[in-house]
Design an enzyme around this catalytic site. Structure first.
Site, PDB file in Angstrom:
ATOM      1  NE  ARG A  50      -3.850  -0.694   0.158  1.00 49.88           N
ATOM      2  CZ  ARG A  50      -4.984  -0.907   0.840  1.00 49.88           C
ATOM      3  NH1 ARG A  50      -5.082  -1.932   1.657  1.00 49.88           N
ATOM      4  NH2 ARG A  50      -6.016  -0.100   0.708  1.00 49.88           N
ATOM      5  CD  GLN A  84      -2.296   6.476  -4.427  1.00 53.62           C
ATOM      6  OE1 GLN A  84      -2.553   7.244  -5.357  1.00 53.62           O
ATOM      7  NE2 GLN A  84      -2.115   6.898  -3.187  1.00 53.62           N
ATOM      8  CG  ASP A  87      -4.931  -0.686  -3.491  1.00 56.94           C
ATOM      9  OD1 ASP A  87      -5.378  -1.821  -3.260  1.00 56.94           O
ATOM     10  OD2 ASP A  87      -4.806   0.179  -2.614  1.00 56.94           O
ATOM     11  CB  SER A 106      -8.051   0.914  -2.976  1.00 56.67           C
ATOM     12  OG  SER A 106      -7.211   0.902  -1.841  1.00 56.67           O
ATOM     13  CE1 TYR A 164      -4.710  -4.295   3.720  1.00 59.31           C
ATOM     14  CE2 TYR A 164      -2.343  -3.901   3.717  1.00 59.31           C
ATOM     15  CZ  TYR A 164      -3.505  -4.213   3.041  1.00 59.31           C
ATOM     16  OH  TYR A 164      -3.457  -4.432   1.693  1.00 59.31           O
TER      17      TYR A 164
END
Length: 383
Positions: A123, A128, A131, A134, A228
């Site tokens: 992460r 991004q 991901d 997400s 997390y």
């Protein structure tokens, strides 16, 4: 040498997503790959074989043999049999949920398949665009609210009329990761009065940023790194339940999204807490497939639980992103294409394990489990 990308048609019941779209096909072709789509793979996401062919992909029959050295895109984790049937040297890219699928990981190891778990992607900001957790959680959070709204027998927002005033729904969100934050924002847009709780240090500001009120239980924080949450010790978990009980009893709608990587979902709401809720209240448990945040929730089931004066509705979420399959596939497909671009160097497939995104998401390679945490789970397992 041309890199061959195969996109499988998902076989899990209820799964409508697909790991490539016509737009992501164009991105892969521009990177120097050829793309094969299994027939009908995109129909659940409203994408036809003809649309893929127009984008430059070749449509092949479902289950057609994968060419050696291919990159296989998938959404759901492959089964043991599906993995064992792949030729040695195949590279798989998708969600693996490796801690819950040790036998399939062992099958990939034994078949000398290189597998990448996008659900283990580090992460960090550079990741991004890859991901998947997400991108899919964003949709799940929205869908949680619409499921609750459908089951709730009242409006969300306060309404003032000449005939009287309708009070707003009181919404409680437990877990303020991507899904939880999207749930807060969506419930707020519908007019609900929204509060939330999470055990991570940054969550209070994040909850407030999307219009929610943060509930501070004064339990301290529990973080595992990388954004997390960490599992609470038994005594703190019990205290968390006790402190949440009055907030749950006062809520009209409770949405639970809490998860701990590699572990069963933490139990936040007990049966006794459900029984103390007001008649007509609704709970939706996003974590039902991984053990459930709510005692008694079952993935894919909507239950009616009797309480004094009426009943409470408990919904266990299942395949929730597939309810929004066109959008979920669009985001997931680009996650896969962006990750595949890391593996493509001047038309060749190059696995650079010095790149933290490659090494961090790799699970098996060259006949071994290369992720230490997964290896500890898989040790001694035979496919």
């Amino acid at each position: 040498m041309t890199i061959h990308v195969r996109v499988r048609a998902e076989s899990a019941p209820g799964e409508k997503r697909v790991a490539a779209t016509p737009d992501s096909v164009k991105k892969l072709l521009a990177a120097g790959a050829s793309v094969q789509i299994e027939s009908g793979a995109g129909l659940g996401s409203l994408m036809t074989d003809a649309a893929y062919e127009a984008a430059g992909a070749r449509v092949v029959r479902r289950g057609a043999e994968v060419e050696p050295g291919s990159v296989l895109f998938h959404v759901r984790p492959l089964t043991v049999d599906e993995t064992a049937a792949l030729p040695a040297g195949t590279v798989t890219v998708g969600m693996l949920d490796p801690f819950q699928n040790a036998a399939a990981v062992a099958a990939a190891r034994d078949a000398r398949v290189t597998s990448f778990a996008l659900d283990l992607m580090p992460r960090i900001s550079r990741a991004q665009s890859m991901d998947v957790l997400s991108s899919q959680a964003l949709l799940a959070g929205y869908r949680l609210v619409t499921l609750a709204a459908d089951a709730f027998g009242r409006m969300f927002g306060m309404t003032m009329t000449a005939a009287g005033t309708l009070a707003p729904a009181r919404v409680l969100v437990l877990g303020a990761g991507v899904a939880g934050l999207q749930a807060i924002a969506t419930a707020k847009r519908l007019g609900g009065v929204v509060s939330a709780n999470d055990v991570r240090a940054a969550s209070a500001d994040e909850v407030r940023s999307v219009g929610g009120t943060f509930i501070d239980l004064d339990l301290g924080t529990a973080e595992a790194g990388g954004g997390y949450a960490k599992e609470l010790a038994e005594d703190r978990a019990r205290r968390q339940q006790e402190l949440l009980a009055p907030h749950i009893a006062a809520s009209d709608i409770v949405l639970t999204t809490a998860a701990v990587p590699g572990r069963a979902a933490p139990r936040l709401v007990t049966a006794a807490m459900v029984a103390a809720m007001k008649p007509g209240s609704v709970l939706v448990d996003l974590a039902a497939e991984s053990g459930g945040n709510v005692e008694g929730s079952v993935a894919g089931e909507r239950r009616t639980i009797a309480v004094p004066g009426g009943a409470v509705t408990l919904i266990g979420a299942r395949d929730i992103q597939s309810d929004l399959a066109p959008d979920a596939s669009k985001l997931y497909a680009m996650n896969c294409a962006n990750f595949a671009a890391l593996l493509m160097k001047e038309g060749d497939l190059v696995l650079d394990f010095d790149d933290e995104l490659v090494s961090g998401s790799a699970v098996t390679h060259d006949g071994a489990v290369v992720n230490e945490r997964v290896a500890a789970v898989v040790e001694g397992v035979r496919a």
